[in-house]
Design an enzyme around this catalytic site. Sequence first.
Site, short mmCIF file in Angstrom:
data_model
loop_
_atom_site.label_atom_id
_atom_site.label_comp_id
_atom_site.label_asym_id
_atom_site.label_seq_id
_atom_site.Cartn_x
_atom_site.Cartn_y
_atom_site.Cartn_z
N GLY A 146 0.84 -1.19 0.00
CA GLY A 146 0.00 0.00 0.00
C GLY A 146 0.88 1.23 0.00
N GLU A 177 0.05 3.39 6.68
CA GLU A 177 -0.17 4.37 5.60
C GLU A 177 -0.88 5.62 6.12
OE1 GLU A 177 1.57 3.84 3.20
OE2 GLU A 177 1.84 1.67 3.24
N HIS A 211 1.66 7.95 7.43
CA HIS A 211 2.21 8.85 6.39
C HIS A 211 1.24 9.99 6.09
CE1 HIS A 211 5.65 6.41 5.54
NE2 HIS A 211 5.00 5.42 4.98
N TRP A 223 13.15 4.93 10.12
CA TRP A 223 14.60 4.97 9.85
C TRP A 223 14.99 6.19 9.03
CZ3 TRP A 223 11.13 1.73 7.52
CH2 TRP A 223 11.03 1.77 6.15
N ASP A 232 2.78 -7.47 10.75
CA ASP A 232 1.70 -6.91 11.58
C ASP A 232 1.75 -7.31 13.05
OD1 ASP A 232 0.76 -5.60 9.39
OD2 ASP A 232 -1.26 -6.46 9.43
ZN LIG Z 1 5.61 3.49 4.56
#
Ligand SMILES: [Zn+2]
Length: 393
Positions: free
Chosen positions: A179, A218, A221, A229, A277
């Site tokens: 994704g 996601e 983000h 990192w 997960d």
């Molecule tokens: Zn990512």
Amino acid sequence: MRKGILIWPAIMLVFAGMRAQHPVCGFDWEDISTEESVERFERQLDTFLSQSNLTNRSPITIPVVVHVVWHRPEENLSDVGILSQIEALNRDFNAENADLSTVPDEFQGLIGNIGIRFCLAAIDPYGNPTNGIIRKQCFTPGMGLMEALFFSSGGGSDAWNISQYLNIWVADTGDWISGFGSYPGQTPPEKTGIVVHPKYFGLNGHPKFGLGRVATHEIGHFLGLKHIWGDSPDCSSDDEVADTPLQGSAYNGCPDYPQNGCSESEMFMNYMDYVEDPCMVLFTEGQKQRMLATLFHPPSRIGNSPVLCLHNDQISLSTWKAAPNPSKGQVFLTFEPPLMKLARYSVYNCTGQLIRQEEKLVNRELFIDLSEFPNGIYFLRIDNHCQKIIISH
Ligand SMILES: [Zn+2]
């Protein structure tokens, strides 16, 4: 019809030399630092952080619209599967996930309860009732990596107003991308939101990515988080979150604790790493601050959405009606007011024998086809409410 265009041609080049053990987030291949609007967002973020009253705030609920753009029938996920993703998000973003207890002692004090809830939207952009789920059949495989995904005119599904809805597209992103999520300022409004492969959406039974955490990552983000990192393979790049230890590159699989590299002990169990997960379990307080600041400021502002939600716990089952009744077996149940619930209905015959049981996502209407059953009196039960249904062919 528009011809599909790959969103990131660079992704395909990477695939050519790549034999990853598992699919990864597509965010890696996007150079977010060159976008002027991203730079503007980053420059303003400190100001947003200082302006946001993060302690005295009302509960935040983000209305979601899920665009299921499917090609193969198995990609057309059930309502139940979609609701399981919403519930998983609510656990992860409210520190209600049971596996939070596995966070090592040294990081326990850094756990951030984000305090954001997600719901399927109850009202569409035109003011009409909806269950927050759009389904489109498309005729191209791999639609999840095509520009056309975001456009109804191209066979995909148009975004709803991004300052009021979180747009989630569920579509085939191929074998190597699980994704991707848009970073604030990175995309035009019509492509803002997240995309998740149907294989990894919701509680889907996948042995490694079955807990709905591709979407958790996601949405991280989407709310202004970078990979933990820092997206470059050395110790100089940071995710710009103070309480996440420096880390050189992504962890995969399910590493043993502790792991060292750039830091003595790295926080590979963070949702913004690449572990499986069951092994990613926390956001930090620093990540929380960044997400909350993003919610209320441009380009997102979604924290102030006025859109109504469908809530699992608000349905008043005494208000449902079955019609027609008597019927030939095809019965519409109407719920007023229209609200959301994952409801189990059961049908019994006049001897009290259970002859049908099914779970359905209920909004305003639920259609039940009992026409296979012979004439007679039946009892339809939803939770603890029961009504008599007469079938007369
Ligand atoms: Zn990512």
